[in-house]
Write a protein that holds these residues in place. Structure first.
Motif, PDB file in Angstrom:
ATOM      1  N   LEU A   5      -2.275   4.953  -0.383  1.00 43.41           N
ATOM      2  CA  LEU A   5      -1.103   4.717  -1.216  1.00 43.41           C
ATOM      3  C   LEU A   5      -0.118   5.824  -0.869  1.00 43.41           C
ATOM      4  N   VAL A   6       1.048   5.427  -0.377  1.00 41.32           N
ATOM      5  CA  VAL A   6       2.046   6.395   0.078  1.00 41.32           C
ATOM      6  C   VAL A   6       3.301   6.258  -0.781  1.00 41.32           C
ATOM      7  N   PHE A   7       3.864   7.382  -1.197  1.00 39.85           N
ATOM      8  CA  PHE A   7       5.113   7.356  -1.949  1.00 39.85           C
ATOM      9  C   PHE A   7       5.915   8.619  -1.677  1.00 39.85           C
ATOM     10  N   ARG A   8       7.155   8.598  -2.096  1.00 38.30           N
ATOM     11  CA  ARG A   8       8.108   9.671  -1.809  1.00 38.30           C
ATOM     12  C   ARG A   8       8.499  10.397  -3.095  1.00 38.30           C
ATOM     13  N   VAL A 124      -2.264   9.147  -0.874  1.00 38.77           N
ATOM     14  CA  VAL A 124      -3.433   9.178  -1.752  1.00 38.77           C
ATOM     15  C   VAL A 124      -4.444   8.177  -1.233  1.00 38.77           C
ATOM     16  N   TRP A 125      -5.721   8.548  -1.208  1.00 38.58           N
ATOM     17  CA  TRP A 125      -6.791   7.637  -0.815  1.00 38.58           C
ATOM     18  C   TRP A 125      -7.939   7.754  -1.805  1.00 38.58           C
ATOM     19  N   LEU A 126      -8.826   6.780  -1.793  1.00 39.14           N
ATOM     20  CA  LEU A 126      -9.937   6.744  -2.742  1.00 39.14           C
ATOM     21  C   LEU A 126     -11.141   7.505  -2.197  1.00 39.14           C
ATOM     22  N   THR A 127     -11.834   8.204  -3.087  1.00 37.80           N
ATOM     23  CA  THR A 127     -13.072   8.903  -2.747  1.00 37.80           C
ATOM     24  C   THR A 127     -14.252   7.924  -2.875  1.00 37.80           C
ATOM     25  N   PRO A 128     -15.423   8.271  -2.326  1.00 32.73           N
ATOM     26  CA  PRO A 128     -16.583   7.377  -2.443  1.00 32.73           C
ATOM     27  C   PRO A 128     -16.983   7.078  -3.885  1.00 32.73           C
ATOM     28  N   LEU A 134      -6.377   1.641  -5.662  1.00 33.13           N
ATOM     29  CA  LEU A 134      -5.039   1.982  -5.207  1.00 33.13           C
ATOM     30  C   LEU A 134      -4.009   0.987  -5.724  1.00 33.13           C
ATOM     31  N   GLU A 135      -4.418  -0.254  -5.895  1.00 30.10           N
ATOM     32  CA  GLU A 135      -3.514  -1.258  -6.433  1.00 30.10           C
ATOM     33  C   GLU A 135      -3.062  -0.886  -7.840  1.00 30.10           C
ATOM     34  N   ALA A 136      -4.006  -0.419  -8.671  1.00 32.36           N
ATOM     35  CA  ALA A 136      -3.657  -0.013 -10.037  1.00 32.36           C
ATOM     36  C   ALA A 136      -2.713   1.187 -10.024  1.00 32.36           C
ATOM     37  N   LEU A 137      -2.949   2.135  -9.112  1.00 34.17           N
ATOM     38  CA  LEU A 137      -2.073   3.302  -9.013  1.00 34.17           C
ATOM     39  C   LEU A 137      -0.678   2.899  -8.529  1.00 34.17           C
ATOM     40  N   GLU A 138      -0.626   1.984  -7.570  1.00 40.39           N
ATOM     41  CA  GLU A 138       0.668   1.519  -7.072  1.00 40.39           C
ATOM     42  C   GLU A 138       1.475   0.850  -8.176  1.00 40.39           C
ATOM     43  N   GLN A 139       0.845  -0.044  -8.923  1.00 42.17           N
ATOM     44  CA  GLN A 139       1.551  -0.742  -9.994  1.00 42.17           C
ATOM     45  C   GLN A 139       1.999   0.225 -11.087  1.00 42.17           C
ATOM     46  N   LEU A 161      10.377   6.161  -6.075  1.00 45.36           N
ATOM     47  CA  LEU A 161       9.205   6.663  -5.364  1.00 45.36           C
ATOM     48  C   LEU A 161       8.788   5.724  -4.232  1.00 45.36           C
ATOM     49  N   ALA A 162       9.158   4.470  -4.328  1.00 49.82           N
ATOM     50  CA  ALA A 162       8.888   3.462  -3.292  1.00 49.82           C
ATOM     51  C   ALA A 162       7.421   3.440  -2.864  1.00 49.82           C
ATOM     52  N   PRO A 163       6.477   3.313  -3.822  1.00 53.35           N
ATOM     53  CA  PRO A 163       5.056   3.329  -3.448  1.00 53.35           C
ATOM     54  C   PRO A 163       4.661   2.068  -2.699  1.00 53.35           C
ATOM     55  N   ARG A 164       3.750   2.236  -1.750  1.00 50.84           N
ATOM     56  CA  ARG A 164       3.213   1.074  -1.042  1.00 50.84           C
ATOM     57  C   ARG A 164       1.851   1.422  -0.473  1.00 50.84           C
ATOM     58  N   ARG A 165       1.028   0.383  -0.354  1.00 54.47           N
ATOM     59  CA  ARG A 165      -0.316   0.535   0.216  1.00 54.47           C
ATOM     60  C   ARG A 165      -0.315   0.030   1.654  1.00 54.47           C
ATOM     61  N   GLU A 166      -1.002   0.779   2.515  1.00 53.03           N
ATOM     62  CA  GLU A 166      -1.089   0.375   3.910  1.00 53.03           C
ATOM     63  C   GLU A 166      -2.283   1.070   4.545  1.00 53.03           C
ATOM     64  N   ALA A 167      -2.903   0.418   5.520  1.00 50.90           N
ATOM     65  CA  ALA A 167      -4.067   0.968   6.213  1.00 50.90           C
ATOM     66  C   ALA A 167      -3.622   1.674   7.495  1.00 50.90           C
TER      67      ALA A 167
END
Length: 251
Positions: A5-8, A124-128, A134-139, A161-167
């Motif tokens: 999850l990337v944002f500015r 931001v990335w998820l730990t084990p 990440l979808e909940a954090l983005e929303q 902040l323009a959040p978006r998820r990407e691999a």
């Protein structure tokens, strides 16, 4: 490939608190783990006294920062009048404090530091052991429960902040994503308008090679910004890695 999850983060004023002793309240040049966890917690609606919610958020995410600009340091000088401590006297409001007899009023001198026109990218990335998505954090960042601010309530974001998820295959690729320019028609015009420096600072947690597989030129230190208990303002240590990269080498 890892999903991020990337944002500015940009604001006319930001303040990334550091250890404060006495009347001086300094600021780091970029947000630490505590600041990002606090921002995401506000977006999700996790209150400071919600110990379980704070723990769930803290343990679910890893954090990295790209400092595109540290901004310009601004020091705000304060004089605050407060009544001296007295036995059997309790001041429940600021109005009560100011209504105290002048003979028991003291003046406290303090300074608070801010960063002006700083610009940062957060990944931001998820730990084990993650209990969030990440979808909940983005929303939450798109429609925050509580107002968001960059360190202090007087520092609201100055741009979306323009959040978006990407691999991405590398953490550095996630931090190097392009956003719509804050000013100007393209990245070069934005660089000139915001006077972005020639160097970018990357800061991350995990391992020295986690940024892009290259451990050369990486420094590390212990940062005491791991939030343990928000109600008691207790923080623990973590290892943070950093590398400075010239702008022409970013891609």
């Amino acid at each position: 490939m890892t999903e991020y999850l990337v944002f500015r983060l940009y604001a006319p004023l930001a303040s990334w608190g550091e250890a404060a002793v006495g009347e001086s309240r300094p600021t780091a040049t970029y947000p630490g783990r505590s600041a990002i966890v606090g921002l995401l917690g506000a977006a999700l609606g996790v209150r400071r006294d919600d110990d379980e919610g704070q723990r769930r958020l803290r343990d679910s995410i890893g954090i990295a920062i790209k400092q595109r600009s540290p901004g310009i340091l601004l020091r705000d000088y304060h004089t605050v009048q407060v009544p001296a401590s007295q036995s059997r006297v309790t001041y429940r409001t600021r109005r009560d404090e100011l209504s105290a007899p002048k003979k028991v009023i003291n003046t406290i001198l303090s300074s608070r530091d801010y960063r002006c026109d700083g610009l940062w990218t957060v990944a931001v990335w998820l730990t084990p052991q993650a209990e969030l998505t990440l979808e909940a954090l983005e929303q939450a960042l798109k429609a925050p429960h509580f107002p968001l601010y960059l360190g202090r309530k007087a520092c609201p974001p100055g741009a979306p902040l323009a959040p978006r998820r990407e691999a991405f295959s590398r953490l550095r690729d996630a931090l190097d994503v392009d956003f719509t320019p804050l000013c100007g028609r393209n990245a070069e015009e934005e660089r000139r308008a915001l006077r972005l420096p020639d160097n970018a600072l990357y800061a991350w947690e995990g391992d020295a090679r986690d940024l892009d597989g290259n451990g050369q030129g990486v420094e590390s230190s212990e940062s005491w910004d791991m939030p343990l208990n928000r109600r008691r303002w207790q923080f623990g240590p973590r290892t943070e890695y950093r590398r400075v990269v010239r702008a022409r080498e970013e891609h």
